[in-house]
Write a protein that holds these residues in place. Structure first.
Motif, PDB file in Angstrom:
ATOM      1  N   ASP A  98       0.834  -1.206   0.000  1.00  0.00           N
ATOM      2  CA  ASP A  98       0.000   0.000   0.000  1.00  0.00           C
ATOM      3  C   ASP A  98       0.871   1.259   0.000  1.00  0.00           C
ATOM      4  O   ASP A  98       0.567   2.237  -0.697  1.00  0.00           O
ATOM      5  CB  ASP A  98      -0.917   0.009   1.223  1.00  0.00           C
ATOM      6  CG  ASP A  98      -2.108  -0.918   1.066  1.00  0.00           C
ATOM      7  OD1 ASP A  98      -2.513  -1.184  -0.073  1.00  0.00           O
ATOM      8  OD2 ASP A  98      -2.637  -1.373   2.104  1.00  0.00           O
ATOM      9  N   SER A  99       1.939   1.233   0.773  1.00  0.00           N
ATOM     10  CA  SER A  99       2.812   2.397   0.847  1.00  0.00           C
ATOM     11  C   SER A  99       3.519   2.649  -0.479  1.00  0.00           C
ATOM     12  O   SER A  99       3.653   3.797  -0.921  1.00  0.00           O
ATOM     13  CB  SER A  99       3.847   2.186   1.963  1.00  0.00           C
ATOM     14  OG  SER A  99       4.680   3.318   2.099  1.00  0.00           O
ATOM     15  N   LEU A 100       3.976   1.573  -1.138  1.00  0.00           N
ATOM     16  CA  LEU A 100       4.607   1.729  -2.453  1.00  0.00           C
ATOM     17  C   LEU A 100       3.623   2.303  -3.461  1.00  0.00           C
ATOM     18  O   LEU A 100       3.972   3.185  -4.262  1.00  0.00           O
ATOM     19  CB  LEU A 100       5.131   0.378  -2.947  1.00  0.00           C
ATOM     20  CG  LEU A 100       6.337  -0.211  -2.232  1.00  0.00           C
ATOM     21  CD1 LEU A 100       6.710  -1.562  -2.851  1.00  0.00           C
ATOM     22  CD2 LEU A 100       7.534   0.730  -2.286  1.00  0.00           C
ATOM     23  N   ILE A 101       2.405   1.814  -3.434  1.00  0.00           N
ATOM     24  CA  ILE A 101       1.390   2.317  -4.365  1.00  0.00           C
ATOM     25  C   ILE A 101       1.129   3.795  -4.101  1.00  0.00           C
ATOM     26  O   ILE A 101       1.036   4.607  -5.037  1.00  0.00           O
ATOM     27  CB  ILE A 101       0.091   1.486  -4.247  1.00  0.00           C
ATOM     28  CG1 ILE A 101       0.326   0.064  -4.742  1.00  0.00           C
ATOM     29  CG2 ILE A 101      -1.037   2.141  -5.048  1.00  0.00           C
ATOM     30  CD1 ILE A 101      -0.831  -0.883  -4.472  1.00  0.00           C
ATOM     31  N   GLU A 102       1.010   4.151  -2.830  1.00  0.00           N
ATOM     32  CA  GLU A 102       0.774   5.560  -2.486  1.00  0.00           C
ATOM     33  C   GLU A 102       1.908   6.449  -2.989  1.00  0.00           C
ATOM     34  O   GLU A 102       1.672   7.539  -3.517  1.00  0.00           O
ATOM     35  CB  GLU A 102       0.637   5.700  -0.969  1.00  0.00           C
ATOM     36  CG  GLU A 102      -0.656   5.128  -0.411  1.00  0.00           C
ATOM     37  CD  GLU A 102      -0.626   5.003   1.105  1.00  0.00           C
ATOM     38  OE1 GLU A 102       0.367   5.470   1.720  1.00  0.00           O
ATOM     39  OE2 GLU A 102      -1.573   4.432   1.673  1.00  0.00           O
ATOM     40  N   GLY A 103       3.140   5.976  -2.827  1.00  0.00           N
ATOM     41  CA  GLY A 103       4.274   6.765  -3.280  1.00  0.00           C
ATOM     42  C   GLY A 103       4.274   6.965  -4.782  1.00  0.00           C
ATOM     43  O   GLY A 103       4.564   8.062  -5.274  1.00  0.00           O
TER      44      GLY A 103
END
Length: 207
Positions: A98-103
């Motif tokens: 999720d964090s990678l996608i957000e970035g």
């Protein structure tokens, strides 16, 4: 993909306006004088910061590739530290993904000119700079592949890599979504892109 909150330097201002103008008019359609005018300095004054347009293009495309990779690594390190601090016994792979996608969504929404620039002008770079961009991008992809396979272990490595490239294609479509004012709003657009990205990975795992 900048995360700084302090005022940009003159060099950063030049790069931002150069990216915008190159994306709008093409690399050869923009003169040094126009870039200078956009930041309030004379065209010749730009040469105190860059030797020419080619150097600006290289710094833009190599720079954003490096920033994406560095940002992704930082997010993974933060997840590792968080797992150690809360005593949960392991990294939450879903949260890391999720964090990678957000970035990447932050990049895709905030740096849309760079996506256009990459698609149109990458071949104008010197061979050494173009190879560096590709190297950084491969490392970025493989980092994602590792995380995706941790969340969806049924995916083979080639399937995970294909899914990552497909999701990048989805997220990097933002320059084609229309003008910013025609979108439902940054937050709503980001949420939609996130759901679509997660759905794509889930569908790939079920195939």
């Amino acid at each position: 993909m900048a995360t700084r909150t302090d005022a940009p330097t003159r060099r950063e201002q030049i790069l931002k306006e150069a990216a915008r103008l190159f994306a709008e008019r093409g690399f050869h359609g923009v003169g040094v004088d126009e870039i200078g005018a956009a930041v309030g300095i004379s065209g010749p004054g730009l040469y105190r910061h860059f030797p020419g347009k080619d150097a600006m293009l290289a710094e833009l495309l190599v720079g954003i590739s490096g920033q994406l990779l560095t940002g992704a690594r930082r997010r993974m390190q933060e997840a590792d530290r968080g797992a150690g601090a809360d005593g949960a016994g392991g990294v939450d792979g879903e949260a890391v993904l999720d964090s990678l996608i957000e970035g990447h969504i932050d990049f895709a929404l905030d740096d849309r000119p760079l996506i256009t620039l990459h698609d149109r002008e990458l071949d104008r770079l010197r061979d050494s700079d173009r190879k560096l961009v590709r190297q950084l991008q491969r490392q970025y992809v493989e980092l994602w592949v590792e995380v995706v396979r941790g969340v969806y272990p049924a995916l083979t490595e080639p399937a995970a890599r294909s899914a990552v490239h497909s999701v990048f294609g989805l997220l990097n479509s933002t320059p084609h979504l229309g003008r910013a004012g025609s979108l439902p709003g940054r937050g709503a657009t980001a949420d939609l892109l996130h759901r679509m990205a997660k759905g794509a990975f889930g569908s790939a795992a079920e195939a």
